[in-house]
Design a protein around this motif. Structure first.
Motif, PDB file in Angstrom:
ATOM      1  N   ILE A  11       0.666  -1.161  -0.035  1.00 36.05           N
ATOM      2  CA  ILE A  11      -0.017   0.030   0.203  1.00 36.05           C
ATOM      3  C   ILE A  11       0.890   1.153   0.097  1.00 36.05           C
ATOM      4  N   ILE A 177      -3.101   9.980  -7.707  1.00 37.96           N
ATOM      5  CA  ILE A 177      -3.951   8.773  -7.623  1.00 37.96           C
ATOM      6  C   ILE A 177      -4.089   8.214  -9.131  1.00 37.96           C
ATOM      7  N   TRP A 186       0.388   1.207  -5.983  1.00 37.95           N
ATOM      8  CA  TRP A 186      -0.320   1.596  -4.982  1.00 37.95           C
ATOM      9  C   TRP A 186       0.286   2.649  -4.212  1.00 37.95           C
ATOM     10  N   MET A 189      -1.044   6.068  -5.092  1.00 33.22           N
ATOM     11  CA  MET A 189      -2.631   6.371  -4.994  1.00 33.22           C
ATOM     12  C   MET A 189      -2.804   6.633  -3.404  1.00 33.22           C
ATOM     13  N   THR A 190      -2.150   5.920  -2.608  1.00 33.70           N
ATOM     14  CA  THR A 190      -2.424   6.155  -1.187  1.00 33.70           C
ATOM     15  C   THR A 190      -1.577   7.418  -0.902  1.00 33.70           C
ATOM     16  N   ALA A 193      -4.054  10.227  -1.964  1.00 32.93           N
ATOM     17  CA  ALA A 193      -5.402  10.391  -1.202  1.00 32.93           C
ATOM     18  C   ALA A 193      -5.339  10.626   0.291  1.00 32.93           C
ATOM     19  N   VAL A 194      -4.141  10.335   1.028  1.00 37.53           N
ATOM     20  CA  VAL A 194      -3.955  10.650   2.197  1.00 37.53           C
ATOM     21  C   VAL A 194      -3.542  12.075   2.493  1.00 37.53           C
TER      22      VAL A 194
END
Lengths: 224, 361, 236
Positions: A11, A177, A186, A189-190, A193-194
């Motif tokens: 992740i 993302i 990933w 993306m993570t 987003a975070v």
């Protein structure tokens, strides 16, 4: 399968953050710029619309109706509609984002002025203040807590929508993302987003703090 | 019927015990925070008493299912508490429908109640907020009476309407009560209202302490303590006058003579009463006052100039209004029956005698 | 920058906007507009049903018992500020790892989080806003507690509740097209493909479809309000 991910595509892969720090920083800056530009433009337009609605009562319903209508236009559709005219440009991103801030900004501004006690307004008139000075020196400060509350919501929702603006290639954290999605990798993306959620919270806190600075009377009232 | 609360909620209402006679109206009154509304709401257990007993017709109802209890107790609140999403008819039909009455019976009952409280039938299909405050209050009463409960609770029922409408609604309630003989408990903060409507008044102090439980007259005549005396005010004598009617007086016929008697006889009658005025009757009817001094100038009583109109009251007038007329007239007050027949005269002396008598019957 | 795992709709560049929107051949068939529309309607419908089933009972029970006043403040902020794209983006890897695929779970959950706040908020304030005197009167007339809740509190809150559901539905329908950028399809695919293929006509047609469905959703709820019983409808 571990919650922390497989070895090859976890992740979050921490080395990537260090290696690609420049890319992340650029996305952060772009995101912040788009957010601030959009909210600034939205605030200017909202101020004009609110002033018009306050000065001419009959405009209040059309103004709130119009901003409410803008708010219901899907963001993907609005970006899409503007692309043929303004291309994949920053303007195409900022116009819809600014339009979405209008509803909350105008609604809260009007609510703020409506909440000014009639007695205070009468007293200001009674002391011989001109209408302009009455609005600027008495009504506006009293309406500020409402306006700031609206600004907070506008900024937080704009930060969220800027991620969507990445679909028209304007960068920002949303591009991380999309990038991760295309590469089925990933970590970006993570991170995207975070960081967008963190940015929303930080900006919200900052405006809250600013609000307390400029309306010291309302803190004191709240704390007693 | 007997209701008793003991040692409930320590602060709100403490050790209160009330016996309420079936078919009577009891007013709960007192300063704010005295627990009068709490007391009322314990009767239908909207507030459960912490401890104590609640008896209706000698039956302890604390153990009964609360919904059963409430369906047998009407409840009226300020502004009616009507359901805004239901028509007037549906509002009134609430309890009968809950009880599973058949449709025809419900419709008949609603029509009957509408007439009873003076609502026109075309209002039944309207929604509550289309009606005036006074009408809403009437609907509230009709709804509470729908299943013919023996007990009616009213929480400041007329608090939200203007004084003129309030007075009319109070009169209507009294005339309803003459037909229905419900046991009514109502809360008010208005002493005039309590005195006017209540057969008995329970005066509560902060913490639900019962300071006095007495008839209106008794409350005014002999306040139990300083608190009661202060609460009823220093014009309690005048307030008592407002409670009593002329028909309750022991009045006499006074110095009156028939218009046909000789002048000399008339003068003797005036002497016998020690007055310098004389009432003249024509048949049963009062014809006016003459001055004794004027008798010397005429041959027949009919020729003597008479003073009309004279101060008049009916048997249903309050002593307060009678007294007001006495104060502003130069004679005693003529009592005239509704159909124009002379009944007798009332003066300050007879009023004073009435007030000092022990009972108010 | 767009492509890769995402499927592309094959529409010739020279098809005009209205030619596309009014051409029967573009509506029917496996990759037609109707299929995309159906995808969107099913997802949005499912989101709304679940959101309503979660938010309405929860808010009703809490409001009935007068609990959770603070939740209202939270929901006010959340109802305008849920970052759907970021949330869905966070959920995609988790979903793929569990073998649930790109969709519908990530976008479903993200839209659910978007839909719940307005429904919750309006239900709570609707039920809480019912005149306490009216509730008291209902109780005093011996209505069972569940009848007080449903026949009085919920009935009187219906109108306000419905406004919340409409706001949520419009937002869900308006936001669902981002699904096309998160590995799914639905009505947003034409915008995505228009951008990807540099096809302005397709882009415009897609934008019109997406905006039209959102407007239609609002209108449907307007009609739904008229279907309420007259007594309930007049309460605002």
């Amino acid at each position: 399968m571990s919650v922390f991910g497989e070895a090859r595509n976890p992740i979050i892969r921490w080395e990537w953050i260090i290696d690609e720090w420049d890319q992340i920083r650029e996305a952060l800056v772009q995101h912040l710029e788009l957010t601030l530009l959009s909210v600034a433009l939205g605030s200017v337009v909202a101020a004009i619309l609110s002033a018009a609605a306050l000065r001419f009562r009959m405009l209040a319903t059309p103004v709130t109706g119009f901003t409410g209508f803008l708010y219901t236009i899907p963001s993907v559709a609005l970006f899409g509609l503007l692309v043929p005219y303004f291309g994949l440009s920053r303007l195409t991103a900022v116009l819809p984002l600014a339009a979405y801030t209008l509803l909350i900004l105008v609604t809260n501004t009007l609510a703020g002025f409506a909440a000014v006690p009639d007695a205070v307004r009468d007293a200001a008139n009674g002391m011989g203040l001109t209408p302009t000075r009455r609005v600027l020196e008495v009504e506006l400060p009293l309406a500020l807590p409402y306006i700031i509350a609206g600004l907070r919501i506008a900024v937080v929702s704009t930060v969220g929508l800027v991620t969507v603006a990445s679909i028209i290639g304007q960068g920002g954290l949303g591009s991380l993302i999309l990038d991760g999605l295309q590469r089925t990798f990933w970590t970006p993306m993570t991170i995207g987003a975070v960081l967008s959620i963190v940015m929303a919270l930080v900006l919200d806190g900052a405006i809250f703090a600013l609000g307390r600075l400029v309306t010291p009377w309302s803190n004191r009232a709240r704390s007693t | 019927m007997r209701k008793q609360f003991e040692g409930s909620d320590t602060d709100a209402v403490s050790s209160l015990s009330l016996d309420i006679a079936a078919g009577s109206i009891v007013a709960l009154i007192g300063p704010s925070g005295c627990g009068k509304t709490t007391t009322l709401r314990m009767i239908n257990r909207l507030i459960e008493p912490t401890s104590g007993r609640l008896e209706i017709n000698g039956r302890d109802v604390i153990q009964e299912p609360v919904t059963e209890l409430r369906r047998g107790i009407g409840y009226v609140i300020q502004q009616g508490g009507l359901f805004p999403h239901r028509t007037v008819a549906q509002n009134i039909a609430t309890v009968p429908r809950t009880l599973g009455w058949e449709k025809g019976r419900v419709i008949d009952r609603v029509a009957e109640l509408a007439e009873l409280v003076g609502l026109e039938s075309e209002m039944l299909d309207r929604y509550p907020d289309e009606l005036s405050g006074g009408q809403q209050q009437r609907i509230g009463v009709a709804r509470a009476l729908a299943a013919d409960p023996p007990v009616l609770l009213m929480d400041e029922p007329f608090g939200a309407v203007d004084p003129i409408v309030r007075s009319r609604l109070q009169d209507e309630l009294l005339s309803l009560q003459q037909q229905l003989h419900k046991t009514i408990v109502f809360v008010t903060h208005d002493l005039e209202e309590a005195l006017k409507l209540g057969d008995r008044i329970a005066l509560l102090n902060i913490g639900g302490v019962l300071e006095q439980y007495a008839t209106p007259d008794e409350l005014l005549r002999s306040p139990a303590n300083d608190f009661v005396e202060e609460f009823v005010g220093d014009d309690r004598g005048m307030k008592r006058l407002a409670l009593r009617m002329v028909s309750q007086l022991a009045y006499d016929r006074g110095p009156v003579v028939d218009i046909g008697i000789p002048i000399t006889e008339a003068a003797k009658a005036a002497d016998a009463h020690g007055t310098d005025w004389l009432g003249v009757l024509r048949g049963d009817a009062f014809a006016g006052w003459v001055r004794v001094d004027d008798l010397r100038n005429g041959d027949a009583l009919a020729d003597v100039p008479r003073v009309r109109p004279a101060a008049q009251v009916t048997p249903a007038s309050t002593l307060l209004s009678a007294m007001e007329l006495i104060m502003t007239s130069r004679t005693s007050v003529a009592v005239i029956d509704d159909d124009g027949r002379f009944g007798g005269v009332v003066n300050l002396d007879s009023i004073r005698k009435n007030l000092s008598s022990e009972d108010d019957s | 920058m767009i492509g890769g795992v995402l499927a592309q709709a094959a529409v010739p560049r020279d098809v005009g906007v209205f030619e596309f929107l009014f051409g029967a051949e573009y509506w029917t068939g496996a990759g037609g507009i109707l299929t995309s529309l159906w995808d969107t309607v099913v997802l949005c419908g499912a989101v709304m049903i679940v959101a309503t089933l979660v938010a309405v009972p929860l808010a009703t029970v809490l409001a009935h018992h007068g609990r959770g006043e603070l939740s209202v403040t939270w929901m006010v902020t959340l109802s305008r500020a849920v970052p759907t794209f970021a949330i869905a983006g966070l959920l995609v890897p988790l979903s793929l790892r569990r073998g649930w695929g790109f969709e519908p779970w990530p976008i479903f959950i993200a839209l659910l989080l978007l839909a719940i706040p307005p429904i919750y908020l309006n239900t709570y304030t609707g039920v809480r806003g019912v005149d306490r005197g009216v509730v008291d009167a209902a109780r005093a007339m011996g209505l069972e507690e569940r009848n007080v809740l449903f026949q009085i509190e919920v009935a009187l809150a219906t109108s306000v509740m419905l406004v919340g559901i409409r706001v949520a539905a419009v937002q869900v329908v308006a936001t669902e097209p981002i699904r096309a950028f998160l590995g799914g399809d639905g009505l947003g695919r034409y915008v995505r493909d228009g951008l990807g293929q540099n096809n302005d006509n397709l882009l415009l047609a897609g934008a019109i479809l997406v905006a039209g469905l959102a407007a239609l959703t609002g209108a449907v709820f307007g009609l739904l309000r008229r279907a309420l019983p007259p007594g309930v409808r007049r309460i605002r």
